[in-house]
Design an enzyme around this catalytic site. Structure first.
Site, PDB file in Angstrom:
ATOM      1  N   CYS A 100      -6.223  -3.639 -19.771  1.00  0.00           N
ATOM      2  CA  CYS A 100      -7.149  -2.579 -19.351  1.00  0.00           C
ATOM      3  C   CYS A 100      -6.432  -1.267 -19.025  1.00  0.00           C
ATOM      4  O   CYS A 100      -7.068  -0.234 -18.850  1.00  0.00           O
ATOM      5  CB  CYS A 100      -8.007  -3.036 -18.181  1.00  0.00           C
ATOM      6  N   CYS A 103      -5.215   0.619   6.289  1.00  0.00           N
ATOM      7  CA  CYS A 103      -5.484   2.061   6.380  1.00  0.00           C
ATOM      8  C   CYS A 103      -6.803   2.450   5.709  1.00  0.00           C
ATOM      9  O   CYS A 103      -7.208   3.605   5.780  1.00  0.00           O
ATOM     10  CB  CYS A 103      -4.327   2.858   5.779  1.00  0.00           C
ATOM     11  N   CYS A 130      -7.224  -1.193   1.104  1.00  0.00           N
ATOM     12  CA  CYS A 130      -6.183  -1.674   2.001  1.00  0.00           C
ATOM     13  C   CYS A 130      -6.845  -1.981   3.341  1.00  0.00           C
ATOM     14  O   CYS A 130      -7.534  -1.132   3.891  1.00  0.00           O
ATOM     15  CB  CYS A 130      -5.115  -0.605   2.175  1.00  0.00           C
ATOM     16  N   HIS A 160     -10.879  -1.838  -8.045  1.00  0.00           N
ATOM     17  CA  HIS A 160     -12.062  -2.703  -8.011  1.00  0.00           C
ATOM     18  C   HIS A 160     -11.677  -4.115  -8.422  1.00  0.00           C
ATOM     19  O   HIS A 160     -10.651  -4.315  -9.071  1.00  0.00           O
ATOM     20  CB  HIS A 160     -13.140  -2.165  -8.965  1.00  0.00           C
ATOM     21  N   ASP A 187     -13.729 -11.152 -14.463  1.00  0.00           N
ATOM     22  CA  ASP A 187     -13.348 -11.508 -15.832  1.00  0.00           C
ATOM     23  C   ASP A 187     -11.842 -11.793 -15.919  1.00  0.00           C
ATOM     24  O   ASP A 187     -11.204 -11.556 -16.929  1.00  0.00           O
ATOM     25  CB  ASP A 187     -13.751 -10.387 -16.804  1.00  0.00           C
ATOM     26  N   CYS A 222       0.848  -1.189   0.000  1.00  0.00           N
ATOM     27  CA  CYS A 222       0.000   0.000   0.000  1.00  0.00           C
ATOM     28  C   CYS A 222       0.888   1.245   0.000  1.00  0.00           C
ATOM     29  O   CYS A 222       1.803   1.355   0.818  1.00  0.00           O
ATOM     30  CB  CYS A 222      -0.899  -0.024   1.232  1.00  0.00           C
ATOM     31  N   ARG A 225     -10.139 -10.374 -11.575  1.00  0.00           N
ATOM     32  CA  ARG A 225      -9.197  -9.333 -12.021  1.00  0.00           C
ATOM     33  C   ARG A 225      -9.239  -8.193 -11.009  1.00  0.00           C
ATOM     34  O   ARG A 225     -10.215  -7.443 -10.960  1.00  0.00           O
ATOM     35  CB  ARG A 225      -9.584  -8.825 -13.407  1.00  0.00           C
TER      36      ARG A 225
HETATM   37 FE    FE Z   1      -2.786   1.022   3.509  1.00  0.00          FE
END
Ligand code: FE
Length: 173
Positions: A103, A137, A134, A143, A147, A85, A155
């Protein structure tokens, strides 16, 4: 004289009831602990996040923004290592699960482990999506869509700005 055994029975009955309630509460607490093992959640004020993150990271991680596709620093990265993160350093994904989805965002078939990301329903913009965050935090990552490649079929579409790459050596701390 007849009264006292009856009172004793009642007292015992009440005591047993109280013990059962206490045991149930205890097991509830333990169950909760299992669900959220992270004792070390990172909680900061909005002003603190603003100070600690770049404007782009703040907009995406804290305001649920999205970077433009094919612009982030990791969408075509193939290096071996770990993605943590960008806001708190929590280990989220590993390069072995990264794949080219086309993508324009870094895509992973699964998180680093089953507790590495949190998720919730996101109904914004008239869409029905699953937001991933995360777990430490609460920062917005992206997202997850259904697929992806087998075997997970998932994914995890993640903003580069939300993550930080660590090479295998530097991730072995
Ligand atoms: Fe975090």
């Amino acid at each position: 004289m007849k009264k006292s055994p009856w009172v004793l029975t009642l007292v015992l009955f009440l005591a047993a009831g109280l013990l059962t309630v206490a045991a149930k509460e205890k097991s509830k607490k333990n169950a909760k602990k299992k669900e959220t093992p992270m004792e070390d959640k990172v909680v900061k004020t909005d002003a603190e996040w603003k100070k600690n993150l770049t404007p782009e990271q703040y907009e995406i991680l804290r305001k649920k923004g999205t970077e433009k596709p094919f612009t982030g620093k990791y969408w075509k990265s193939h290096e071996k290592g770990t993605y943590v993160c960008a806001a708190c350093g929590f280990k989220l994904f590993v390069s072995d699960d990264k794949f080219d989805s086309g993508c324009g965002w870094p895509s992973f078939s699964k998180p680093a482990n089953d507790k590495a990301v949190a998720s919730q329903v996101d109904s914004s913009f008239g869409m029905n999506r699953t937001e991933v965050m995360c777990p430490r935090c609460g920062g917005h990552l992206g997202h997850v869509f259904e697929d992806g490649p087998k075997p997970t079929g998932l994914r995890y579409c993640i903003n580069s700005a939300s993550i930080e790459f660590k090479t295998e050596d530097s991730s072995k701390k």
